[in-house]
Structure formats: C-alpha cells, structure tokens
Scaffold this motif. Sequence first.
Motif, short mmCIF file in Angstrom:
data_model
loop_
_atom_site.label_atom_id
_atom_site.label_comp_id
_atom_site.label_asym_id
_atom_site.label_seq_id
_atom_site.Cartn_x
_atom_site.Cartn_y
_atom_site.Cartn_z
N ALA A 140 47.22 46.44 33.59
CA ALA A 140 47.08 45.05 33.18
C ALA A 140 46.57 44.26 34.38
N GLY A 141 45.25 44.24 34.55
CA GLY A 141 44.71 43.57 35.72
C GLY A 141 43.25 43.24 35.65
N THR A 142 42.39 44.22 35.44
CA THR A 142 40.96 43.97 35.58
C THR A 142 40.38 43.17 34.43
N GLY A 143 40.94 43.33 33.23
CA GLY A 143 40.35 42.68 32.07
C GLY A 143 39.00 43.27 31.71
N THR A 190 47.54 44.96 40.20
CA THR A 190 46.70 44.63 39.06
C THR A 190 47.06 43.28 38.45
N GLY A 191 48.35 42.97 38.44
CA GLY A 191 48.77 41.68 37.91
C GLY A 191 48.27 40.52 38.75
N GLY A 246 47.89 38.96 28.89
CA GLY A 246 47.43 38.01 29.90
C GLY A 246 46.22 38.50 30.64
N SER A 247 46.21 39.77 30.98
CA SER A 247 45.06 40.35 31.68
C SER A 247 43.80 40.25 30.83
N VAL A 279 45.06 44.73 45.61
CA VAL A 279 45.64 44.50 46.93
C VAL A 279 44.68 43.69 47.81
N SER A 280 43.39 44.02 47.73
CA SER A 280 42.39 43.27 48.50
C SER A 280 42.41 41.80 48.10
#
Length: 392
Positions: A140-143, A190-191, A246-247, A279-280
């Motif tokens: 659940a992060g990049t979309g 990712t969140g 949400g992602s 993380v970046s």
Amino acid sequence: MTPFTFQTCPNILFELGASAKLPDLVASFRAQRIMLVTGKNVRGAGLTRAAEAALASAGLQVTVFEDVVADPPSHVIETAAQLAQQQAVDLVLAIGGGSTLDTAKLVAYLARSGDQLDRIYGVGLAQGQRLPLILMPTTAGTGSEVTPISIVTTPTGEKKGVVSPRLLPDCAVLDPDLTLGLPAHVTAATGIDAMVHAIEAYTSRHKKNPISDQLARKALALLAGSIRTACSDGRNVEARSNMLLGSMLAGMAFANAPVAAVHALAYPIGAVFHVTHGVSNALVLTGVMRFNLPHAEALYAELAPIFDPQAASLPAAEAATRFVDSLAAICRDCGAPASLAEVGVREEDLARLATDAMKQTRLLVNNPREVTYQDAFAIYSEALDGKLRTVA
C-alpha cells in the motif's frame, strides 16, 4: 474554474479474496494465454498462489515471469516483453509491489506495440497499443495500479519515467489479504510514500484540480489514521484495507496532479544507494516540506486538521508547521531512518545527489517553490545529520 483533464483506471475491484474472481475478469477479455508478472519473494511468500490456482482451474495457460527486482532495470523489462511475445501472451497480470506493477505496464505495452523502451522515456511518447492489463498490488504505497507512469532504471543507473495514458491498466484489483503479511518496515516505507503522493498532488503547481484535491484529502485521512496500527498490528484487516484504499486514492490524485521535489530528491538516493523508494522519500520529506513552507503555507494549513482537528482553529502559519511536525512524528513512530547517514550517505556524496536531483526537471517544475542546486544541497545536508554545510 481552471480547465483540467482527469484520467484514471476504468475498472476497480476492491474485495477481500478478490484473487478468486480473476478467471471472470480474464474471460471478459477473451484471453487464454496469461503472463503473470511478479517477483520471487512475492511468489515464494505464497501471494500468487490463489491467483495461479484460480487461473489453472479455469483452464487458462499461465506463463510466469518472476524475475522482477526493485527499481526495475530496463533489461529486465525488455526480457519479460520478449518472453510475452514468444509465448503469444494475450493478457498481462501483475501481482506485487510498485516495481512489479511498473514492469507489467511496460511489458504489456512493449509486447504489443513493438516500440523500443529507450525511445519512449518522457511524457506522451508511448502512443501504440498494449495487451490487456490487470494489476494487483501487494503493498500500500506506490498507487501504481492506477497511474499512467512506469519508472525504469537505465543502464547508467539513472531513473527515467515513461508517462502515457496507454499505461493505465484495464482493471486494478485490490485485495487487502495480499498485504496482511507485509513487514512493518515495508508497511512504513510504502505508507509514507503514499502520503507523499497525496501531499504533493494537493500542492502541485501544475495540473492541480478539484478531483485530485478531494482524493488526496481522503487518502491522507485513511493513511494517517491507519499507518501506525498497520505497522504495529500487521494482521489488522481494517487498517490494511484503509492503507490499500488510501494508497490507490493517492495514486489517482498524483497521476493527475504530479508529484514534486520530495520525489525529485528521493530518486537519486534510491539510484545511488539502492534505498527503497519509500525510505528515500521519508529521508527528505520533512526537509523539503520545511523548505516549501513559505510558498505552501496555506495549503499545508488546509491539510493540517486531517492529522490534528485542533489545527483548524490555529493561524495558518502555526497550522502548517504543525502539519509538517505531524508527518515527522509518523516517520519517527513507524521506524523510518532518521538520517541519510543511516543508509550510507557521506558528506562527499551530497554534491552528486544534488546534481542528480536537478536532472529531475519533470518533477521539480511541480514544486510549490523553485528548487536550485544550492537548495537541494542544503536539504540533503540537513538530512545527513542536521548540520548545514557550505555548498560544494
């Protein structure tokens, strides 16, 4: 009202256990030969098992490509596209994180269009046809499941994007079951990435529109309200569902109101030090946002009550600062690295990072405040250990 265009994925299925419905989805495209694009870790963890079993039971031929790696190199994508052509694949299905979904988009496009990858980097250059495409995220992060963007690592180590409506999938399938086993550090990274998507979409200088704004606000509410629980209790279905939704909403938002300097400064960290994208982003997030405050104060103040309802009664400057501090607290509480030094960056690396960040013109142009080389160097410098250095 300023004119705008909004594009997104035409079909979305959000359901626990959605993998069982894949045969019906595939049948709607009259496809018989499927390429499953995934990674060895994802497949080894059993996340593709239900999908593979469902497709096999339906009598469909499945070719598995499981060599996707983080920050997908161009040669991996080209190899997968060649395999798809050799196997006469008529639909591409991806199950995995953002790198897998980005890879699958280009596999589906290259296998049908015949274009060469190195000729379609940029915006709107991919204009050919693609194979039918179904994307299933396991993070659940990049979309990426609802965006027209694929990020590729070139042979020189540079990250380049292919941006085209042709990359939007035919269907995004969101199954929270696939995220239940996600480790806490991946959940956090990712969140945070997804929250950055929402924030940068809301504050983007270009293509800002009311649909993206509403999607970004809802995305932030879901993500900020669930990320700590998802990190501490990874089997919490409600938190996982909120994170996944949400992602996706943040993905829809930034696909139409592009991201900016956080991503521009994050990409070189990932490319040079092989740090995951989330993380970046976390490493430069608060530094970029503090830099943006003089130009984005009103917009940050509008978002602040999503994190802290009491911020609604504060002066804009105080609310905006509290918003930035709230994001810093989430990064800290979820265990994101606190400094560039923790991921191997040294003082002598800062000039290279700043130089590489300035190449991300596609992203920097969207930032609420113009970013110079000196600005990028200063942000990296502060992120290194909190001490400002003289620009090299």
